[in-house]
Structures are given as C-alpha cells and as structure tokens.
Design a protein around this motif. Structure first.
Motif, PDB file in Angstrom:
ATOM      1  N   ARG A  21      -3.189  -1.270  -0.878  1.00 46.39           N
ATOM      2  CA  ARG A  21      -2.119   0.059  -0.190  1.00 46.39           C
ATOM      3  C   ARG A  21      -1.693   0.253   1.226  1.00 46.39           C
ATOM      4  NH1 ARG A  21      -1.944   4.213  -5.078  1.00 46.39           N
ATOM      5  NH2 ARG A  21      -2.178   2.403  -6.950  1.00 46.39           N
ATOM      6  N   PHE A  22      -2.418   0.417   2.137  1.00 47.60           N
ATOM      7  CA  PHE A  22      -2.748   0.217   3.493  1.00 47.60           C
ATOM      8  C   PHE A  22      -1.975  -0.093   3.916  1.00 47.60           C
ATOM      9  CE2 PHE A  22      -5.073   4.229   5.372  1.00 47.60           C
ATOM     10  CZ  PHE A  22      -5.064   4.563   4.727  1.00 47.60           C
ATOM     11  N   LEU A  23      -2.192  -2.029   3.681  1.00 48.50           N
ATOM     12  CA  LEU A  23      -2.070  -3.276   4.079  1.00 48.50           C
ATOM     13  C   LEU A  23       0.019  -3.274   3.690  1.00 48.50           C
ATOM     14  CD1 LEU A  23      -4.328  -6.626   3.953  1.00 48.50           C
ATOM     15  CD2 LEU A  23      -3.793  -5.429   5.637  1.00 48.50           C
ATOM     16  N   GLY A  24      -0.191  -2.854   2.775  1.00 45.15           N
ATOM     17  CA  GLY A  24       1.293  -3.791   2.700  1.00 45.15           C
ATOM     18  C   GLY A  24       2.653  -2.442   3.427  1.00 45.15           C
ATOM     19  N   MET A  25       1.788  -0.676   2.780  1.00 45.98           N
ATOM     20  CA  MET A  25       2.633  -0.080   3.784  1.00 45.98           C
ATOM     21  C   MET A  25       2.081   0.711   5.187  1.00 45.98           C
ATOM     22  SD  MET A  25       4.893   1.831   3.464  1.00 45.98           S
ATOM     23  CE  MET A  25       5.642   1.847   1.581  1.00 45.98           C
ATOM     24  N   GLN A  26       1.156   0.824   5.586  1.00 42.42           N
ATOM     25  CA  GLN A  26       0.869   0.945   6.652  1.00 42.42           C
ATOM     26  C   GLN A  26       1.213  -0.461   7.913  1.00 42.42           C
ATOM     27  OE1 GLN A  26       1.352   4.432   5.901  1.00 42.42           O
ATOM     28  NE2 GLN A  26      -0.264   4.384   7.700  1.00 42.42           N
ATOM     29  N   ILE A  27       0.819  -1.869   7.349  1.00 42.98           N
ATOM     30  CA  ILE A  27       0.450  -2.724   8.501  1.00 42.98           C
ATOM     31  C   ILE A  27       2.100  -3.551   8.995  1.00 42.98           C
ATOM     32  CG2 ILE A  27      -0.499  -4.510   9.149  1.00 42.98           C
ATOM     33  CD1 ILE A  27      -2.123  -1.916   9.593  1.00 42.98           C
ATOM     34  N   VAL A  28       2.823  -3.784   7.021  1.00 40.60           N
ATOM     35  CA  VAL A  28       3.460  -4.389   7.080  1.00 40.60           C
ATOM     36  C   VAL A  28       4.691  -3.914   6.789  1.00 40.60           C
ATOM     37  CG1 VAL A  28       5.050  -6.226   5.533  1.00 40.60           C
ATOM     38  CG2 VAL A  28       2.331  -5.839   5.891  1.00 40.60           C
ATOM     39  N   ALA A  64      -0.864   3.256  13.579  1.00 39.92           N
ATOM     40  CA  ALA A  64      -1.983   3.263  14.173  1.00 39.92           C
ATOM     41  C   ALA A  64      -2.722   3.903  13.110  1.00 39.92           C
ATOM     42  CB  ALA A  64      -1.977   4.339  15.675  1.00 39.92           C
ATOM     43  N   PHE A  65      -2.621   4.409  12.274  1.00 40.42           N
ATOM     44  CA  PHE A  65      -3.743   4.640  11.621  1.00 40.42           C
ATOM     45  C   PHE A  65      -4.222   3.734  10.055  1.00 40.42           C
ATOM     46  CE2 PHE A  65      -2.966   7.905   6.541  1.00 40.42           C
ATOM     47  CZ  PHE A  65      -4.442   7.542   7.035  1.00 40.42           C
ATOM     48  N   GLY A  66      -3.044   3.512   9.635  1.00 40.83           N
ATOM     49  CA  GLY A  66      -3.594   1.658   9.606  1.00 40.83           C
ATOM     50  C   GLY A  66      -4.044   1.337   9.839  1.00 40.83           C
ATOM     51  N   VAL A  67      -4.166   0.966  11.001  1.00 37.77           N
ATOM     52  CA  VAL A  67      -4.856   0.386  12.049  1.00 37.77           C
ATOM     53  C   VAL A  67      -6.704   1.123  12.136  1.00 37.77           C
ATOM     54  CG1 VAL A  67      -5.776  -1.580  14.115  1.00 37.77           C
ATOM     55  CG2 VAL A  67      -3.187  -0.745  13.197  1.00 37.77           C
ATOM     56  N   THR A  68      -6.782   2.236  12.105  1.00 34.03           N
ATOM     57  CA  THR A  68      -7.657   2.770  12.680  1.00 34.03           C
ATOM     58  C   THR A  68      -8.674   2.837  11.260  1.00 34.03           C
ATOM     59  OG1 THR A  68      -6.819   3.790  14.790  1.00 34.03           O
ATOM     60  CG2 THR A  68      -8.621   4.975  13.530  1.00 34.03           C
ATOM     61  N   ALA A  69      -7.826   3.106  10.212  1.00 34.28           N
ATOM     62  CA  ALA A  69      -8.654   3.417   8.995  1.00 34.28           C
ATOM     63  C   ALA A  69      -9.405   2.036   8.419  1.00 34.28           C
ATOM     64  CB  ALA A  69      -7.307   3.913   7.921  1.00 34.28           C
ATOM     65  N   LEU A  70      -8.751   0.527   9.200  1.00 37.30           N
ATOM     66  CA  LEU A  70      -8.834  -0.669   7.803  1.00 37.30           C
ATOM     67  C   LEU A  70      -9.936  -1.716   9.073  1.00 37.30           C
ATOM     68  CD1 LEU A  70      -5.524  -1.374   6.671  1.00 37.30           C
ATOM     69  CD2 LEU A  70      -7.393  -0.692   5.008  1.00 37.30           C
ATOM     70  N   ARG A  71      -9.745  -1.426  10.149  1.00 40.21           N
ATOM     71  CA  ARG A  71     -10.269  -2.103  11.095  1.00 40.21           C
ATOM     72  C   ARG A  71     -12.047  -2.060  10.451  1.00 40.21           C
ATOM     73  NH1 ARG A  71      -9.590   0.051  17.472  1.00 40.21           N
ATOM     74  NH2 ARG A  71      -9.737   2.273  16.890  1.00 40.21           N
ATOM     75  N   ASP A  72     -12.951  -1.185  10.857  1.00 41.68           N
ATOM     76  CA  ASP A  72     -14.026  -1.280  10.679  1.00 41.68           C
ATOM     77  C   ASP A  72     -14.624  -1.526   8.950  1.00 41.68           C
ATOM     78  OD1 ASP A  72     -14.751  -0.753  13.092  1.00 41.68           O
ATOM     79  OD2 ASP A  72     -14.649   1.207  12.752  1.00 41.68           O
TER      80      ASP A  72
END
Length: 339
Positions: free
Chosen positions: A180-187, A226-234
C-alpha cells in the motif's frame, strides 16, 4: 458546493462506492522512538500544518478561460482543430483541461487519505503511526483546497479517470502494508510531487492563487514521499527474492498504467473531440511525452533508493523512457528545506 458548479458524471456512478479490502490491524504497545528519521518527520508534520482560509487569499479573481497553464502542454496544441477554434472555444478548452487535471489531483488526495488512514492501523512501526496521523490531516486539507478551487473558481469538476481509479483500487486492496505504501507514497504521491513542481513554476506569473495552493500542497507532499522512502528502505532488506519480485511486478504495472494511459479522454468526450484523432496527436507529441516522462523524475530515484530497481524493473523503465532519472537524487537525499 457552489450552485453554478458543474459536476460531470460520465459514468453515472453512485456518490459513494464500496471497495472490499483485506486489512490486518496492528497495535504497538511500545511508544518509544525506534526510527529517529520518522520521528523527525512527525515533528515537521505537526509544525507544518496550515489552515487554507488563513494561509491563502481566496478573494483573488481567477479567469478560468485564461492560459493558466501553458497551452503547449495540451495534447491538441498542434492540432488543426485548435487553430480553427474561436477565442471563446479555446478558453473553454483551457477551463476543462485545468478542471480535469485538478480533479484528478483531488481524487488522488482522497485515495491518499484512505490509504494513509489504513496505514495508521496496519503499519507496525510506532513512529510511522505517529507520522501517518499527520498525513491524514494533510490529505483531507488537500481535498478541501482542490474542491474549493474547482467549485469556486472553475465551477467545474470531473470524475476520476478510470486509470487512476484502477491504481487506487489496486493499492487499497493490497493486503501487505508495504505494498500500500508503494502504490500510494512512492508511485501516486511521487508522480503528484513532480506534477506540483511543474505547476508551481508554470503558474507563478500566470495564476497566483493556484500557484499558492500548489506551493502549500507541494510542501506537504514532499514529506509524504520522504515518509514512504524512510519507512520502507530498511524493511525491503529483509524480504525474500520472491517477495521482492512481487513488489517489482506491482511497480512495473502501476507505472506503465499511469505513464501510458492517464490522458484526458473525459475532456475530449465532453467537448465532442474525436478520440481517435486526439489519441494519434498524443502518440505523436514529443512535448507531451517529455512531460509524461518528467513526472517519473521523483518516482524512479526513490524506487532505486528502496533497492527495488532490479534488472526486471530497469528493463520496464527503459522501455517507458524514464530510466534516465535513476541518477537523480531521491526525496530523502534532497536538501532538508525541501522536505
């Protein structure tokens, strides 16, 4: 709603719609900071809240038929049909094109509101829950300001484009919180951020009210991405090859859908333009293609930052013509003042 506002409903859809979705709710009873970067974003999110009626001067007049966005960004800018139009017809086309564009932003903001509110419930990280709560307020405010502009200044609202609706539905239905993060926060948010940057620059000397609206919204959106990247990268460092493949496949499909098919067909239908003729103009327009590609200047480097730009996705992005942006800085690598 202003009485004179025309709300186009080409699909005769109901005003509310049920989308069945799986959602696991996660409590987190440890309230201490575990991700300092997210806690910093939470603090920024609190401090950056703004009130639309206070921050923005809505008394300014807007000519909805003026060239508030450059005409050359329209798919029919080089059409002989455009050359035959009267001044009034050109003005009406501009009003409809701007209304369609801002309507898609507004609908996308509602999608973000729904996805982010679900994130607060299902994301495991307590710092992500804190920040997500500030984003929910941001998204509601964005919906409000776009509807206010559409209804009061353009007096025209378009329904959601089918391609955007498909992407939002697919994102909402994802069972895994990170997808869900990928679809919304990143794309979705990444594409919007790039579009906002363009609109902010284009309206600076053309339409000050829309410039101010976009400037405030863009500031919020930069934090969201930035929230999406920070929450997902690790998190993605811990997934299996098969799980990564699943995410990459979703990204490739989502990006191709928006890159190739999100075009204002609804405007052409409303104004009586032959779709086959305009579709060919879209296909031939180098400027339109360059603008579509530029929208991915935020998405591609953020995906690379997440470690998801594998050979499979590189091939897909190369085919789309957006791989060149992989060397651009990700949102979290931007100067701090930009977030």
């Amino acid at each position: 709603m202003a009485k004179s506002t025309k709300v186009l409903d080409t699909s005769s859809a109901l005003l509310t719609e049920l989308v069945p979705a799986n959602l696991d709710i996660l409590y987190n009873w440890d309230y201490g900071t575990k991700n300092p970067a997210l806690r910093v974003l939470y603090d920024k999110g609190q401090r950056a809240q703004w009130i639309p009626e206070v921050a923005i001067d809505w008394s300014r007049q807007v000519d909805p038929c003026a060239e508030n966005l450059p005409d050359d960004q329209s798919a029919i800018a080089v059409s002989k049909r455009l050359q035959r139009m009267t001044k009034r017809q050109r003005g009406e086309l501009r009003r409809h094109m701007l209304a369609w564009t801002l309507s898609q932003f507004m609908h996308g903001e509602q999608g973000a509101l729904i996805v982010t509110s679900s994130m607060v419930m299902c994301v495991p990280d307590i710092d992500a829950k804190y920040y997500g709560a500030t984003q929910v307020m941001d998204e509601a405010r964005h919906m409000f300001v776009y509807y206010k502009y559409l209804s009061e200044k353009l007096e025209l609202v378009y329904p959601i484009a089918p391609e955007l609706k498909t992407l939002l539905d697919e994102t909402v239905r994802k069972k895994n919180w990170d997808e869900r993060f990928l679809g919304m926060q990143i794309v979705v948010e990444g594409l919007a951020l790039s579009a906002f940057k363009f609109i902010q620059g284009a309206t600076k000397d053309r339409e000050p009210l829309l410039h101010d609206v976009t400037r405030y919204v863009q500031q919020d959106e930069a934090r969201h991405v930035a929230f999406g990247v920070t929450a997902l990268r690790d998190y993605y460092k811990e997934l299996s090859e098969g799980e990564i493949h699943q995410r990459v496949e979703f990204l490739a499909e989502a990006c191709a859908l928006i890159r190739e098919r999100l075009i204002p067909v609804q405007v052409w239908d409303e104004l009586g333009f032959p779709k086959s003729e305009i579709a060919e103009l879209v296909r031939q327009s180098d400027q339109r293609r360059q603008f579509q590609n530029l929208l991915f200047s935020t998405v591609v480097p953020n995906i690379k930052k997440l470690g998801l730009l594998n050979p499979e996705l590189r091939k897909a992005f190369d085919k789309m013509g957006v791989l060149e942006y992989e060397s651009w800085p990700s949102t979290v690598d931007m100067p701090e003042d930009n977030i």
